[in-house]
Design an enzyme around this catalytic site. Structure first.
Site, PDB file in Angstrom:
ATOM      1  N   THR A  35      24.768  86.757-103.864  1.00 55.04           N
ATOM      2  CA  THR A  35      26.192  86.501-104.080  1.00 55.04           C
ATOM      3  C   THR A  35      26.574  85.066-103.755  1.00 55.04           C
ATOM      4  OG1 THR A  35      26.574  87.366-101.862  1.00 55.04           O
ATOM      5  CG2 THR A  35      26.913  88.882-103.709  1.00 55.04           C
ATOM      6  N   GLU A  98      23.665  92.008-108.118  1.00 55.48           N
ATOM      7  CA  GLU A  98      24.048  91.023-107.101  1.00 55.48           C
ATOM      8  C   GLU A  98      23.675  91.553-105.719  1.00 55.48           C
ATOM      9  OE1 GLU A  98      25.364  87.998-107.033  1.00 55.48           O
ATOM     10  OE2 GLU A  98      26.099  87.654-109.085  1.00 55.48           O
ATOM     11  N   ASP A 150      19.459  81.300-107.103  1.00 58.65           N
ATOM     12  CA  ASP A 150      19.398  82.650-106.539  1.00 58.65           C
ATOM     13  C   ASP A 150      18.419  83.566-107.277  1.00 58.65           C
ATOM     14  OD1 ASP A 150      21.398  82.391-108.666  1.00 58.65           O
ATOM     15  OD2 ASP A 150      21.987  84.445-108.231  1.00 58.65           O
TER      16      ASP A 150
HETATM   17 ZN   LIG Z   1      23.300  84.451-109.861  1.00 57.23          ZN
END
Ligand SMILES: [Zn+2]
Length: 251
Positions: A35, A98, A150
């Site tokens: 996130t 996420e 990420d």
């Molecule tokens: Zn992402």
């Protein structure tokens, strides 16, 4: 949204942002994110509100609780401008997950054990219902190198692989002795670019160590050789990439 798509315990937190999947392709990718926000309830609010312009299908709390935000049949807005294996509209062919973690900007930390157990159970549930090849379980950073980091180098891809999820080979050791740098002259760098592209990365096959090459190498290392993420085309990185390509199932 009437019911969850998964059989795991999960709460429903409907997101505003979604649409119809486009192009008629089946769901064949699973994209993992963190996130990247200081607190997870704030992240959940952000992912469900209109102003953010983003959403995802699932949200995994640090304590392992799972929420579904968008039905799998619909296109969630998590990938942004991205590319994998020749495809650009990744949102239309993927499920987005996420994972709550403050991320590199707000105090990146290892993913908690109960959270990883839930991520694994969730990925297994999704992969069992869709035609998701191991190579198509990717990091956001894989499909948007340079733009995204990420879920990052602390994410435990080997643990997923132990549960039959995703593609992984043991990274080739980093040679700490000050040996000669790999020879990237002539057509060698072009060959490396071709291998990165063959694996799935969106990269320009220019034969030069340009920005897109560096960014793809950083993304590759973050996922597959996380002990050192520096964008250098060292022998360990190249050999790890070659091992992964060699380990791909023949299509
Ligand atoms: Zn992402």
């Amino acid at each position: 949204m009437l019911a969850a798509d998964i059989t795991l315990p999960c709460t429903m937190r409907p997101a505003v942002n979604h649409g119809e999947r486009r192009g008629g392709a089946p769901v064949d990718m699973l994209v993992l994110h963190y996130t990247g926000m200081p607190d997870e309830e704030g992240a959940l609010r952000w992912l469900t509100c209109r102003e953010s312009g983003v959403s995802c299908h699932y949200f995994v709390h640090e304590d392992g609780r799972i929420a579904q935000l968008v039905p799998e049949a619909l296109r969630a807005w998590h990938a942004g401008i991205s590319h994998w294996r020749g495809h650009d509209d990744i949102n239309s062919r993927s499920i987005g997950v996420e994972i709550a973690n403050p991320g590199h900007e707000h105090g990146y930390r290892p993913f908690a054990e109960p959270q990883m157990q839930s991520v694994i159970a969730l990925c297994a549930d999704i992969a069992a219902r869709h035609a998701i090849a191991p190579r198509n379980l990717v990091a956001h950073s894989d499909i948007a190198p340079g733009r995204k980091r990420d879920p990052g180098e602390l994410f435990d891809w080997p643990m997923l692989h132990e549960h039959g999820l995703g593609h992984w080979v043991a990274p080739a050791p980093i040679d700490t002795a000050a040996g000669p740098e790999p020879d990237l002259s002539g057509g060698t760098l072009k060959l490396l670019q071709e291998k990165l592209a063959a694996y799935g990365y969106g990269i320009v096959l220019c034969g030069e160590y340009d920005r897109s090459t560096r960014e793809a190498l950083v993304a590759f290392q973050r996922h597959f050789r996380p002990a050192r993420v520096d964008g250098v085309a060292d022998t360990s990185t190249i050999v790890t990439l070659e091992r992964l390509l060699a380990a791909l199932p023949a299509l």
